[in-house]
Design a protein around this motif. Structure first.
Motif, mmCIF file in Angstrom:
data_model
loop_
_atom_site.group_PDB
_atom_site.id
_atom_site.type_symbol
_atom_site.label_atom_id
_atom_site.label_comp_id
_atom_site.label_asym_id
_atom_site.label_seq_id
_atom_site.Cartn_x
_atom_site.Cartn_y
_atom_site.Cartn_z
ATOM 1 N N THR A 100 0.857 -1.180 0.000
ATOM 2 C CA THR A 100 0.000 0.000 0.000
ATOM 3 C C THR A 100 0.892 1.228 0.000
ATOM 4 O O THR A 100 1.768 1.380 0.855
ATOM 5 C CB THR A 100 -0.914 0.018 1.240
ATOM 6 O OG1 THR A 100 -1.746 -1.148 1.219
ATOM 7 C CG2 THR A 100 -1.792 1.262 1.230
ATOM 8 N N VAL A 101 0.695 2.094 -0.972
ATOM 9 C CA VAL A 101 1.538 3.274 -1.134
ATOM 10 C C VAL A 101 1.157 4.334 -0.106
ATOM 11 O O VAL A 101 -0.027 4.607 0.121
ATOM 12 C CB VAL A 101 1.398 3.843 -2.565
ATOM 13 C CG1 VAL A 101 2.287 5.076 -2.746
ATOM 14 C CG2 VAL A 101 1.758 2.777 -3.597
ATOM 15 N N ARG B 195 5.411 7.674 -11.381
ATOM 16 C CA ARG B 195 4.582 6.488 -11.659
ATOM 17 C C ARG B 195 3.458 6.344 -10.637
ATOM 18 O O ARG B 195 2.384 5.825 -10.951
ATOM 19 C CB ARG B 195 5.439 5.224 -11.647
ATOM 20 C CG ARG B 195 6.467 5.142 -12.759
ATOM 21 C CD ARG B 195 7.235 3.822 -12.676
ATOM 22 N NE ARG B 195 8.262 3.744 -13.703
ATOM 23 C CZ ARG B 195 9.478 4.237 -13.577
ATOM 24 N NH1 ARG B 195 9.820 4.832 -12.436
ATOM 25 N NH2 ARG B 195 10.357 4.132 -14.554
ATOM 26 N N LEU B 196 3.728 6.748 -9.401
ATOM 27 C CA LEU B 196 2.761 6.525 -8.325
ATOM 28 C C LEU B 196 1.844 7.715 -8.088
ATOM 29 O O LEU B 196 1.098 7.730 -7.106
ATOM 30 C CB LEU B 196 3.518 6.175 -7.032
ATOM 31 C CG LEU B 196 4.238 4.828 -7.071
ATOM 32 C CD1 LEU B 196 5.096 4.636 -5.820
ATOM 33 C CD2 LEU B 196 3.250 3.680 -7.207
ATOM 34 N N ASP B 197 1.884 8.677 -8.991
ATOM 35 C CA ASP B 197 0.969 9.807 -8.890
ATOM 36 C C ASP B 197 -0.471 9.295 -8.971
ATOM 37 O O ASP B 197 -0.872 8.649 -9.921
ATOM 38 C CB ASP B 197 1.251 10.805 -10.021
ATOM 39 C CG ASP B 197 0.382 12.045 -9.912
ATOM 40 O OD1 ASP B 197 0.074 12.442 -8.779
ATOM 41 O OD2 ASP B 197 0.002 12.591 -10.966
ATOM 42 N N TYR C 141 -1.695 7.102 -6.809
ATOM 43 C CA TYR C 141 -1.797 5.787 -6.167
ATOM 44 C C TYR C 141 -1.566 5.840 -4.652
ATOM 45 O O TYR C 141 -1.574 4.802 -4.000
ATOM 46 C CB TYR C 141 -0.790 4.810 -6.790
ATOM 47 C CG TYR C 141 -1.273 4.215 -8.088
ATOM 48 C CD1 TYR C 141 -1.949 2.990 -8.111
ATOM 49 C CD2 TYR C 141 -1.076 4.871 -9.291
ATOM 50 C CE1 TYR C 141 -2.393 2.434 -9.296
ATOM 51 C CE2 TYR C 141 -1.515 4.327 -10.491
ATOM 52 C CZ TYR C 141 -2.175 3.105 -10.484
ATOM 53 O OH TYR C 141 -2.626 2.565 -11.671
ATOM 54 N N ARG D 174 -3.454 3.643 -2.084
ATOM 55 C CA ARG D 174 -3.981 2.502 -2.837
ATOM 56 C C ARG D 174 -2.959 1.374 -2.879
ATOM 57 O O ARG D 174 -1.762 1.569 -2.652
ATOM 58 C CB ARG D 174 -4.332 2.931 -4.268
ATOM 59 C CG ARG D 174 -5.423 3.982 -4.346
ATOM 60 C CD ARG D 174 -5.557 4.550 -5.753
ATOM 61 N NE ARG D 174 -5.798 3.496 -6.744
ATOM 62 C CZ ARG D 174 -5.809 3.710 -8.058
ATOM 63 N NH1 ARG D 174 -5.583 4.943 -8.536
ATOM 64 N NH2 ARG D 174 -6.036 2.718 -8.899
ATOM 65 N N LYS D 175 -3.441 0.199 -3.192
ATOM 66 C CA LYS D 175 -2.562 -0.962 -3.310
ATOM 67 C C LYS D 175 -1.946 -1.022 -4.712
ATOM 68 O O LYS D 175 -2.608 -0.710 -5.700
ATOM 69 C CB LYS D 175 -3.323 -2.257 -3.036
ATOM 70 C CG LYS D 175 -3.736 -2.442 -1.584
ATOM 71 C CD LYS D 175 -4.352 -3.814 -1.368
ATOM 72 C CE LYS D 175 -4.754 -4.005 0.091
ATOM 73 N NZ LYS D 175 -3.582 -3.975 1.005
ATOM 74 N N VAL D 176 -0.695 -1.411 -4.763
ATOM 75 C CA VAL D 176 -0.024 -1.725 -6.022
ATOM 76 C C VAL D 176 0.768 -3.012 -5.810
ATOM 77 O O VAL D 176 0.930 -3.473 -4.666
ATOM 78 C CB VAL D 176 0.919 -0.588 -6.501
ATOM 79 C CG1 VAL D 176 0.176 0.704 -6.709
ATOM 80 C CG2 VAL D 176 2.074 -0.401 -5.535
ATOM 81 N N ASP E 217 -0.287 -2.258 -11.687
ATOM 82 C CA ASP E 217 -1.658 -2.078 -11.217
ATOM 83 C C ASP E 217 -2.230 -3.447 -10.849
ATOM 84 O O ASP E 217 -2.208 -4.373 -11.676
ATOM 85 C CB ASP E 217 -2.515 -1.431 -12.309
ATOM 86 C CG ASP E 217 -3.906 -1.111 -11.816
ATOM 87 O OD1 ASP E 217 -4.162 0.057 -11.518
ATOM 88 O OD2 ASP E 217 -4.746 -2.039 -11.755
ATOM 89 N N LEU F 30 3.092 0.228 -14.278
ATOM 90 C CA LEU F 30 2.834 1.659 -14.149
ATOM 91 C C LEU F 30 3.963 2.426 -14.833
ATOM 92 O O LEU F 30 5.137 2.220 -14.531
ATOM 93 C CB LEU F 30 2.760 2.060 -12.670
ATOM 94 C CG LEU F 30 1.745 1.305 -11.810
ATOM 95 C CD1 LEU F 30 1.762 1.852 -10.383
ATOM 96 C CD2 LEU F 30 0.339 1.400 -12.403
#
Length: 369
Positions: free
Chosen positions: A245-246, A278-280, A282, A285-287, A361, A368
């Motif tokens: 989780t980010v 890349r995580l903009d 997220y 959220r989970k990745v 994702d 991503l």
């Protein structure tokens, strides 16, 4: 030699769609490997190029010529099969020359071309032997010689090394690589062996369920897989996948993972700031984070983040040792720097190169960007 173009190739057997709009452009002299598990459509595609299977839809071009309705013998291709398909009553020389004889090539020219091909494949001393007197690797050389002697525009290989043992596969793989370098020939090679794909190809087309998942160079596919399927297929040992989780860290995105060390669970915050772009969107959220074993290496370096992990199991492979660690209650493979398993035990320092990690994702499985 010639280029090869496949445009929206579709193949159906009744209501079953085996190929679903495959498009590939192959440059003159390029070595393309079709990689995938059994049933993904790679051999069907090769047979369509050869003319052994008809297209349901789409177009295949060799050079500037559309060959959809051209008979296999008129496509100027040569095919090397998984089975050697040699004539047991003919000598090596006769097997190689047979195709030329059927095309009416004069005897003197046949003899000259057979001799040239035999020298290229380093089997000129075997020309008078029968197939039964040859090893598996020598028989495959004869099958390759029968294709080479034709000097076709495109070479097609259908899992030619799968019947050989590990040592012979290595030798023949080197031989095919050397042959391509010498001839600069256009080649399409089907395999389910990722090592063959990575070592032989200029580009790899990875197929799944009749669709191309990624078409790129071996380095691009290994370092930047398009999705989790590609990431899990290519690489030995396979990539580790971790559900994370980010979070918004001080320096950028981060994620907590629980490492087993000294018999206890210890949460560690992994720095993902190298993946800020890349995580903009997220954060919270989970990745899925993908780490290849060499991205988790034994010891402390300046290349990444150092953590302490407890080694559960070690697997010696000769040159190095794989370490099985416990992260988030799942097994994670790391690559140890020593070949001696007795040195790698207990709790040790590992460097995690999170900047090289692949992030996916969890719903689509796509990497991503």
């Amino acid at each position: 030699m010639a280029s090869l173009t496949i445009k929206n190739a579709v193949k159906r057997y009744g209501n079953v769609e085996v190929l679903k709009g495959v498009s590939i452009d192959l440059r003159d002299g390029e070595f393309l490997v079709l990689l995938g598990a059994s049933g993904c459509g790679k051999s069907t595609l090769l047979n369509m190029i050869a003319g052994l299977e008809d297209l349901t839809e789409g177009e295949i071009m060799i050079g500037d010529r559309v060959v959809n309705d051209v008979h296999p013998k008129d496509r100027d291709i040569a095919m090397v099969f998984q089975s050697y398909a040699l004539y047991p009553t003919m000598t090596v020389g006769q097997n190689i020359a047979f195709g030329l004889e059927m095309r009416g090539v004069p005897k003197a020219e046949r003899a000259l071309r057979v001799e040239q091909v035999a020298k290229t494949l380093r089997m000129d001393h075997l020309l008078d032997r029968k197939p039964a007197q040859l090893s598996g690797g020598q028989r495959q050389r004869v099958a390759m010689g029968r294709a080479l002697v034709r000097d076709p525009e495109v070479f097609l290989f259908d899992e030619p090394l799968s019947n050989l043992d590990a040592k012979l596969r290595l030798e023949m793989r080197t031989e095919i690589k050397r042959l391509h370098k010498r001839l600069n020939a256009t080649m399409v090679y089907v395999t389910h062996d990722q090592i063959e794909a990575l070592t032989l190809a200029d580009r790899i087309a990875i197929l799944k369920d009749g669709e191309v998942q990624q078409l790129a160079s071996p380095a691009e596919i290994y370092e930047h897989p398009a999705n989790m399927f590609v990431a899990g297929l290519v690489g030995s040992p396979p990539m580790n996948f971790l559900d994370i989780t980010v979070e918004a860290g001080e320096a950028g995105p981060a994620a907590w993972v629980t490492l087993r060390a000294d018999g206890a669970d210890k949460p560690v915050l992994l720095d993902l700031s190298a993946h800020t772009a890349r995580l903009d969107g997220y954060v919270g959220r989970k990745v899925v984070m993908g780490l290849r074993p060499e991205m988790i290496s034994q010891g402390t370096t300046d290349a990444g983040q150092c953590v302490q992990c407890e080694i559960d199991v070690t697997e010696a492979t000769g040159a190095d040792t794989l370490c099985v660690l416990n992260w988030n209650n799942q097994e994670v493979l790391a690559r140890g720097t020593s070949g001696y398993t007795k040195i790698l035990e207990g709790t040790m320092d590992f460097t995690i190169e999170t900047e090289r990690a692949c992030l996916f994702d969890p719903e689509s499985g796509l990497r991503l960007d």
